[in-house]
Design an enzyme around this catalytic site. Structure first.
Site, PDB file in Angstrom:
ATOM      1  N   SER A 102     -16.077  10.165 -24.190  1.00  0.00           N
ATOM      2  CA  SER A 102     -15.150  10.077 -23.068  1.00  0.00           C
ATOM      3  C   SER A 102     -15.814   9.372 -21.880  1.00  0.00           C
ATOM      4  CB  SER A 102     -14.647  11.473 -22.699  1.00  0.00           C
ATOM      5  OG  SER A 102     -13.536  11.405 -21.839  1.00  0.00           O
TER       6      SER A 102
ATOM      7  N   ASP B 102      -5.686  10.903 -30.420  1.00  0.00           N
ATOM      8  CA  ASP B 102      -6.087  11.049 -29.022  1.00  0.00           C
ATOM      9  C   ASP B 102      -4.886  10.811 -28.107  1.00  0.00           C
ATOM     10  OD1 ASP B 102      -7.205  10.945 -26.488  1.00  0.00           O
ATOM     11  OD2 ASP B 102      -8.958   9.804 -27.124  1.00  0.00           O
TER      12      ASP B 102
ATOM     13  N   HIS C  96      -9.007  14.093 -28.625  1.00  0.00           N
ATOM     14  CA  HIS C  96      -9.880  13.331 -27.733  1.00  0.00           C
ATOM     15  C   HIS C  96     -11.360  13.690 -27.846  1.00  0.00           C
ATOM     16  CE1 HIS C  96     -10.979  10.951 -24.267  1.00  0.00           C
ATOM     17  NE2 HIS C  96     -11.437  12.008 -23.618  1.00  0.00           N
TER      18      HIS C  96
END
Length: 344
Positions: free
Chosen positions: A162, A284, A312
């Site tokens: 991320s 995601d 995610h």
């Protein structure tokens, strides 16, 4: 923000973490009886997930000298039990998170024989920031470099999920000698920093971060982050995900990062020369997998792998799959190098 299924008061790892009954029992017993570091928030006592508790027991603080602070910063991390000659794996975490994000994948990487570090990015995690240093991008980069220089001391395989991918890209371009290979997981590398949040009045910014650590918002974030996770499984993992928010300096550090402008690394992507593995959760809902394809096209030397039925944060939902991909990536490249050396 994390996920575990629970039975009674003992949380179970996600299905993709394959453990024997004997090993599971040992994790539960160890997690129930060993003490936690005194600097962790008291909420840790109410977390049931044995993998989270076990990793929390291994968190320690190491002194890291930096130019922007008179005293070394006591920096939180999970340090490998044994340091080896082979290339180490260094795990970053996502936005407003901590090394606890790796509680399922970390032991699998260690079992695969890798020297593995999990490092808290400056301004998040569990470091001692009572005398609050700057927590902008430059300071985060400097802190990570000094940590690497003090303790890791050789090129690493750097893993960023991320926003941790933006941290990894920024670091790699500025200190290419420190990174041998990159692994980017559901990478947040196309955001233009913190956007309008950087212009918020301080009072509004503090109100925003107060909301950011609230239980309802964290529960909702879990709903968006994971694929097909029931609400009933979320409370314990939400507590893990917000544990670092209870550190006394967290509000100030988070506001400092927001108002500094944050990470804007899209122009740096093509400058990454290291071999890169891109991992993406197929489902995601935070960052479109179309951006995974774009990232694959823009990186000079990259391979891409998607994980089905995954949101995610694959290293929490599908840790075995993530570790398998990382191990295959590292070993495949090592075999290529050995073959070249043999031919020479």
């Amino acid at each position: 923000m994390v996920f575990s299924a629970s039975v009674g008061s003992v949380a179970l790892p996600p299905p993709s973490v394959r453990v024997s009954a004997k090993r599971w029992s040992s994790v539960v017993v160890a997690a129930a009886h060993e003490p936690f570091p005194s600097f962790l928030p008291k909420l840790i006592d109410r977390i049931h997930d044995p993998f989270a508790r076990r990793l929390a027991m291994r968190i320690q603080r190491l002194p890291v000298p930096v130019r922007f602070s008179e005293n070394p910063i006591m920096s939180s991390c999970v340090k490998p039990l044994i340091q080896k000659k082979e290339t180490p794996i260094v795990l970053l975490h996502g936005f407003d998170s901590s090394c606890m994000e790796w509680r399922y994948a970390y032991p699998l990487l260690e079992e695969s024989g890798f020297e593995t570090w999990a490092i808290d990015i400056l301004g998040w995690g569990f470091s001692d920031l009572e005398k609050l240093p700057a927590c902008d991008v430059v300071s985060k980069r400097e802190h990570f470099y000094q940590f690497w220089k003090s303790y890791i001391k050789r090129p690493m395989i750097l893993v960023g999920p991320s926003l941790g991918s933006a941290v990894a890209v920024d670091f790699t371009v500025n200190y290419p000698e420190a990174v041998e290979k990159l692994v980017l997981i559901d990478a947040s590398v196309y955001a233009e920093g913190t956007g309008k949040l950087a212009t918020l009045p301080k009072a509004v910014a503090y109100a925003g971060v107060y909301l950011l650590k609230s239980l309802p918002l964290r529960l909702y974030a879990n709903y968006l982050t994971f694929y097909n996770v029931s609400f009933s499984t979320s409370l314990d993992c939400t507590n893990v995900g917000r544990l670092h928010c209870l550190m006394p300096w967290w509000d100030d550090a988070t506001v400092g990062f927001m108002t500094s402008g944050g990470y804007n690394v899209s122009s740096l992507i093509e400058k990454v020369k290291q071999k890169t593995l891109i991992i993406w959760g197929e489902n995601d809902r935070i960052i479109s997998n179309k951006l995974a394809v774009q990232l694959h096209c823009e990186l000079p030397d990259a391979v891409i792998r998607q994980i089905p039925n995954c949101g995610h944060i694959p290293h929490l939902e599908k840790p075995s799959s993530v570790v398998k991909l990382i191990v295959e990536f590292v070993q495949r490249e090592a075999k290529k190098l050995d073959k070249c050396v043999t031919q020479v």
